[in-house]
Structure formats: C-alpha cells, structure tokens
Design an enzyme around this catalytic site. Structure first.
Site: not given
Length: 575
Positions: A294-295
């Site tokens: 993810g981020s």
C-alpha cells in the site's frame, strides 16, 4: 595258596587300573585348564565381558540460544525416558500393571502393547519424564524395565519468542524457526562409554569413556529480549482489540541490520504444541506471509521522483479533481480533492493521484529499479525457514494502470521483514545492509559490506518529507508521535484480495518508520491484517502500535531524546 595269589594279582591289577584312570582324568583336567587359560583364555574373557560390559551412548545436549545480552531463550534440561524389553516384561503381567500404575498409564493399554511386541527387545513406554519420577519407577525392581537419560528443550520466554526460535521434536531435532535453521550448529555429538551392568540392566560401575560427548554450540542472537517482550505485548493487545486475522512487527537496528525483535499474532506455546488446532499459528508470518504494501511504498516513489530530476521536494502536482483516469480504470484519492500539492504533500496526504502521476512521468524502469535496489523482490536472506522474497512485477509490456498502482503499493508483494529492510536503507542514509538474526552477524569477518543504493542527498530529502508525514504541525498525523523524539515514517492501508477480487471491507493496516528521525537507531514495521470494526487505516490501527513500541525501545536502549521544546524543558526542570 595259588587261589589267594591269583586273587591278589587280580586286585592289584584293578587298583592299577583305577589309579591309571584317575591319572588320565587329572591329566585331562590339567590339559583342559591349560587350554582354557592359554589357548581359549582371550576368547572366553571377551565372551564374559560381552555378557557384563556394555557400551552405552553418552547423550549430548543441544547448544543454548541466548539473546544479545546473554538472556537464555532456549536451554536443554536433563530428563529420563523409560523403556522396556517386551520379551522379558511380557512374562509377568503383574509387573506390567505395576509399571503402568507408577507412570499413571492405563494398565490394560500398556499390557496390550507389551504383549503385542513380545518378540521385540526394545520399546519406549514414556519419554522425557523428571529424573525423580524415573528413579521411583526403577526402584520397583521390575525385570525388563530400564531408563535412559535424554535432554528436553525448554524455552523460558514461551510464546514471546516462539516464532523466532521454533522448536525441536522429541528426539531433539530442530523442526521450526532457528532450531531448524541452525540444527547442525546446535545439536551435539553423542559419545560412548563402557559400563558393567547387572542382570536387570542397572549400571554397577563405569569403566572408561570410549568417546566423550560433544555438546552443541551456543547461538547468540541479535534479538534484545526486552524489546521483543515489549513488541509482543503491544502487538498482542492491538491484535485482540481489533479482532484482526493476524499481525506482525519487526524491529531492526538501523545501523547494522540486526533484528532486535520479531513477533507475530497469533502465537503458540512451544511447551504445549499438542493443543494447537490452528497450525497457521506456527508460521513466522513476518518472513513467510506476503502482502501488498500500500502507501508505505510511496516513500520509494518519492525516491524515484527525485532521482529522475523531474521533481524536488517543492515540485507541485495537480491532483484535481481527486481522481485520475488511467486507460479504462480510475485512480482515486478516497473521495478527497487535494488540488495542487507538492511532492512532500503527496506523502503527507498520501495522494494516490499524485503518486500515480509521478510514476507515469518517471516511467516503470526508474521506479522498478529503485524498488529492486532497496531489496524488494528478493529474499532478505535472514536464514529463517520458509522465508519468501515477495513478488516484483516485470511485465513484458507495461500498461499505465500497472505502473500507476505500483507507485502506491499494489501489484507487488512483500513481507514485513523485507519492508523493514527497505526502510532501513532510508534510515541508514542510502546504505543497504543485509539483515541478520545473529549478534554482530554483519561484523564478524563475514565480508559483508554495506552498499550504497541511493544517493545521500536524495535520502536526506525523503527523510525530511517522511518527518512531515508524522508531524501534525506540517499537516501530518500525530498518531505515531513519540514524546521527546523526532520520528519519520509512512502509513499504509491496502485492500485485501479475495475470491472475487479486492474486498471493500477487508484491509491491511501498516506503518513503517524509524526513530530518532535525524540519527535513526531503530526501524519499526507494524502490520495488522484485516482489523475489524470502524477503523482500518494505518494511521488509526498500526501507527499507535509503532508509537508505543518505539517509545519503550528508546527507554530500553537509553537513546537521548532529540526533540525537547522550551515548554517541555521548563516542565522537566520544574520537576
């Protein structure tokens, strides 16, 4: 007269015959004695010794496993195992029942087992019992019942270190974790000794040692049990509170790549494995389980952006209207429209649109090259069994959507340990050092040399931006903040892939960061898989765990605070 002489002669002849027979018998006995002593003496002596002298094995115990401060994590304790000669014991059923009663076994079951193996000469009845219990059994004096010394592995810290250490089986052979990975190092070499035994198999006298036992070598880990215990308690508390599917935490020494702690949930009790119903609990998820980061990957997208020369910290990126069409797909910022934002704000606000635009501008080769340089897509080579290197995409033809989603952590996979290693590169000013579970594992003459994989000036820019991510004064979140210390890090939230694709209500919550930010001492990665309830973002679930672990670790490691504002200094002075 002649008749008397005749009788005398016959009597004398008989007397001489008897004397001759006695003489021959004495000569035969003397000859036999000489033969036994001088001709067959050595053979007979060996036969006699074979019936009284036995060569018995000397058990060698496994080496101790300790943490970096000498705290015992795995030790071997002496125990006894009761075995029987079914051929002898089967002759007396009352002895079998007496043995069963002494060992608290079912008399009928033991009797059936002994009778079924009546043609054998060896059968274990009970393994690894306390020595005093074995002495009580042997005191019964039962024919065909014997004891043998063995060693049992004991883990003083129980489930706190279970996934790191693993365990050994009943024969003291490593089965999981470091017990398996370093089995050849830890296991000892049995010896042999000659003893005299009585007819019951009891040792009367020890004669000599034919070959001494060689105990296993000790293993000194990089693990700091104080931090391990802290991380375990904090992770378990969050795992239970969030009703998560699983969770992992990894803490690295930012300077040399040593693993200071590695914990997972759910865990298990290494002393009571028979009660385990979920065998997934045996996995060291920090090295075996893969997830999309993810981020947390946007930090490396920022590295690629600066390296490309197209972006600097203050370069503006237009993210309006909060979504970006890429081919037939859309990239969105979770319903927000951040408008014109800088590269730093892209990280602070965690803009998918901004990250995607950067990736499309720099191209897949530059982004993928950065990810490969920091260790994604290859095994961290820590030595843990089952360790996985993750998956780094290498499409023959790259579509824009594949590049865009890669920039914010989708379309690839990594492990918690691998993500920690990547962030350690940023913490260590662009130098990549192999991770190790051994104390001084990278400084013991192994020839391991840190490699520069990112330019120092680029790393300093990214470090500064990651500080802003967790600084509420600069628009970041304070959920990971640690009093009196500067920190740097990035949250991450990724949807979980299910049978029908990405699940709308299942997420993995992540945080990766280091502390202190300007002179990093440790790197911490937190993964909470599928937390339940209304909160699932990394800033809500994983970041607070980082804060609690990092705060405790700073006290344990006695790291000097580096962030004291004037108001706090006055407060501390007043106290």
């Amino acid at each position: 007269m002649s008749e008397s002489v005749s009788r005398f002669n016959m009597t004398g002849w008989r007397l001489w015959l008897v004397c001759l027979a006695l003489l021959l018998a004495a000569a035969a006995l003397l000859w036999k004695l000489v033969t036994l002593v001088w001709v067959d003496g050595e053979f007979l002596q060996n036969q006699g010794d074979a019936r009284t002298i036995r060569t018995e094995p000397i058990v060698a115990h496994r080496g101790m496993i300790v943490d970096r401060n000498g705290e015992p994590l795995a030790i071997s304790t002496p125990v006894e195992s009761i075995w029987v000669n079914p051929r002898e014991l089967a002759k007396n059923e009352s002895d079998i029942r007496a043995l069963a009663t002494s060992l608290q076994l079912n008399p009928d079951s033991l009797t059936e087992s002994v009778l079924a193996n009546a043609e054998r000469e060896f059968m274990y009845v009970q393994r690894r019992i306390p020595p005093d219990q074995a002495q009580a059994v042997m005191a019964l004096g039962l024919d065909g019942v014997y004891s043998r010394q063995e060693f049992q592995r004991y883990y003083p810290q129980g489930e706190v270190t279970a996934h790191v250490l693993g365990f050994s089986n009943i024969d003291d052979i490593g089965q999981e974790g470091l017990e398996l990975a370093f089995d050849d190092w830890l296991k000892g070499v049995p010896g042999r000794q000659q003893v005299i035994k009585d007819r019951r198999g009891r040792i009367i006298r020890e004669l000599n040692t034919v070959e001494p036992a060689q105990p296993g070598k000790a293993l000194e880990l990089s693990i700091d049990f104080r931090i391990q215990n802290l991380a375990y308690k904090e992770l378990k508390a969050e795992y239970i509170y969030r009703r998560a599917r699983s969770a992992s935490a990894v803490i690295l020494d930012a300077r040399n790549g040593e693993i200071l702690a590695m914990v997972n949930q759910p865990s298990f009790n290494p002393h009571n494995r028979a009660s385990i119903t979920d065998f997934g609990a045996l996995r060291n998820r920090a090295v075996t389980d893969l997830f999309e980061p993810g981020s947390t990957l946007k930090s490396f997208t920022a590295v690629a952006a600066i390296e490309s020369g197209l972006y600097s910290r203050d370069t503006m990126i237009n993210t309006s209207p909060g979504r970006l069409r890429v081919g037939r797909d859309w990239v969105e910022d979770r319903g927000y429209n951040y408008g014109e934002i800088s590269l730093e704000e892209m990280l602070v606000k965690s803009s998918n649109v901004g990250s995607a635009k950067i990736a499309l501008a720099v191209g897949h080769e530059k982004l993928r090259d950065v990810l490969l340089r920091v260790g994604f897509g290859e095994s961290p080579a820590s030595g843990f069994p089952g360790e996985r290197g993750g998956v780094m995409p290498n499409h023959r033809i790259w579509h824009d959507i594949e590049l865009a989603t890669l920039s914010f952590g989708y379309g690839m996979s990594t492990s918690a340990l691998q993500l920690a290693q990547a962030y350690a590169v940023i913490a260590n000013d662009g130098m990549r050092t192999p991770v190790t579970i051994l104390k001084d594992g990278n400084n013991n003459g192994s020839g391991v040399v840190p490699q520069r994989v990112i330019a120092e000036d680029v790393v300093h820019e990214v470090k500064s931006m990651l500080k802003a991510v967790v600084d509420p004064e600069l628009g970041g979140s304070d959920s990971a903040s640690v009093p009196f210390y500067s920190i740097a890090g990035k949250t991450g939230t990724a949807r979980v892939v299910g049978a029908g694709g990405y699940q709308a209500n299942l997420h993995n919550s992540m945080f990766a960061g280091f502390i202190p930010a300007d002179d990093p001492r440790i790197v911490v990665v937190i993964i909470i898989n599928e937390p339940q309830g209304g909160e699932h973002y990394g800033s809500q679930v994983a970041a607070p765990v980082f804060a609690r672990i990092a705060s405790g670790a700073m006290r344990i490691l006695e790291v000097t605070p580096d962030r004291l504002d004037s108001s706090r200094i006055m407060t501390l002075t007043a106290r």
